[in-house]
Design a protein around this motif. Structure first.
Motif, PDB file in Angstrom:
ATOM      1  N   LEU A 104       0.810  -1.214   0.000  1.00  0.00           N
ATOM      2  CA  LEU A 104       0.000   0.000   0.000  1.00  0.00           C
ATOM      3  C   LEU A 104       0.846   1.267   0.000  1.00  0.00           C
ATOM      4  O   LEU A 104       0.385   2.311  -0.471  1.00  0.00           O
ATOM      5  N   ASP A 105       2.080   1.177   0.481  1.00  0.00           N
ATOM      6  CA  ASP A 105       2.929   2.371   0.519  1.00  0.00           C
ATOM      7  C   ASP A 105       3.840   2.498  -0.711  1.00  0.00           C
ATOM      8  O   ASP A 105       4.679   3.389  -0.772  1.00  0.00           O
ATOM      9  N   GLN A 106       3.627   1.629  -1.711  1.00  0.00           N
ATOM     10  CA  GLN A 106       4.421   1.707  -2.938  1.00  0.00           C
ATOM     11  C   GLN A 106       4.049   2.968  -3.724  1.00  0.00           C
ATOM     12  O   GLN A 106       2.878   3.282  -3.883  1.00  0.00           O
ATOM     13  N   VAL A 107       5.041   3.680  -4.196  1.00  0.00           N
ATOM     14  CA  VAL A 107       4.823   4.898  -4.979  1.00  0.00           C
ATOM     15  C   VAL A 107       4.498   4.506  -6.416  1.00  0.00           C
ATOM     16  O   VAL A 107       5.137   3.618  -6.994  1.00  0.00           O
ATOM     17  N   LEU A 108       3.514   5.174  -6.986  1.00  0.00           N
ATOM     18  CA  LEU A 108       3.032   4.847  -8.320  1.00  0.00           C
ATOM     19  C   LEU A 108       3.881   5.459  -9.430  1.00  0.00           C
ATOM     20  O   LEU A 108       4.540   6.477  -9.227  1.00  0.00           O
ATOM     21  N   GLU A 109       3.793   4.817 -10.588  1.00  0.00           N
ATOM     22  CA  GLU A 109       4.419   5.330 -11.799  1.00  0.00           C
ATOM     23  C   GLU A 109       3.326   5.591 -12.824  1.00  0.00           C
ATOM     24  O   GLU A 109       2.232   5.030 -12.745  1.00  0.00           O
ATOM     25  N   ASP A 110       3.630   6.424 -13.803  1.00  0.00           N
ATOM     26  CA  ASP A 110       2.657   6.768 -14.831  1.00  0.00           C
ATOM     27  C   ASP A 110       2.166   5.507 -15.547  1.00  0.00           C
ATOM     28  O   ASP A 110       2.950   4.648 -15.936  1.00  0.00           O
ATOM     29  N   GLY A 111       0.852   5.390 -15.684  1.00  0.00           N
ATOM     30  CA  GLY A 111       0.252   4.267 -16.395  1.00  0.00           C
ATOM     31  C   GLY A 111      -0.064   3.055 -15.539  1.00  0.00           C
ATOM     32  O   GLY A 111      -0.631   2.084 -16.045  1.00  0.00           O
ATOM     33  N   ASP A 112       0.282   3.068 -14.248  1.00  0.00           N
ATOM     34  CA  ASP A 112       0.014   1.916 -13.382  1.00  0.00           C
ATOM     35  C   ASP A 112      -1.486   1.641 -13.266  1.00  0.00           C
ATOM     36  O   ASP A 112      -2.298   2.564 -13.214  1.00  0.00           O
ATOM     37  N   ARG A 113      -1.837   0.340 -13.234  1.00  0.00           N
ATOM     38  CA  ARG A 113      -3.216  -0.062 -12.948  1.00  0.00           C
ATOM     39  C   ARG A 113      -3.185  -0.791 -11.612  1.00  0.00           C
ATOM     40  O   ARG A 113      -2.640  -1.878 -11.485  1.00  0.00           O
ATOM     41  N   ILE A 114      -3.781  -0.183 -10.614  1.00  0.00           N
ATOM     42  CA  ILE A 114      -3.855  -0.770  -9.277  1.00  0.00           C
ATOM     43  C   ILE A 114      -5.037  -1.732  -9.270  1.00  0.00           C
ATOM     44  O   ILE A 114      -6.143  -1.377  -9.688  1.00  0.00           O
TER      45      ILE A 114
END
Length: 110
Positions: A62-72
């Motif tokens: 849950l604390d992972q930082v997102l990158e552009d285009g990620d689908r959670i």
């Protein structure tokens, strides 16, 4: 460089599917994006303390930082152990194969 990333949050519940595209600030975490998506309000059965999450099919924290285009993806708990279900289906298949035909006659003899 843009200040925002485009991501999406996906959840498939027992009665509905939700896919929410979002624009989030750089540095946003998985948890923050899920909260911003309002998916939990739409699907109250989601419990982030119990449900696992992933990004494109790979488990994530849950604390992972997102990158552009990620689908959670928010995953539901399994209702059956996959190994046990596979064994059960294999056993059922063996019974069905044994039950084929009449008295051992081949289709050409009938």
């Amino acid at each position: 460089m843009a200040d925002y990333l485009k991501v999406s949050v996906a959840y498939v519940g027992p009665m509905e599917q939700v896919l929410r595209p979002l624009e989030v600030r750089i540095g946003t975490t998985v948890r923050e994006a899920i909260e911003q998506s309002a998916v939990i309000a739409k699907c109250p059965e989601i419990d982030l303390a119990a449900n696992q999450v992933g990004i494109f099919g790979k488990l994530a924290k849950l604390d992972q930082v997102l990158e552009d285009g990620d689908r959670i993806e928010i995953y539901r708990p399994l209702i059956a152990d996959p190994k046990e279900a596979r064994k059960r289906r294999a056993a059922e298949g063996k019974v069905m194969r044994k039950g084929r035909g009449d008295e051992g006659e081949s289709p050409a003899e009938v």
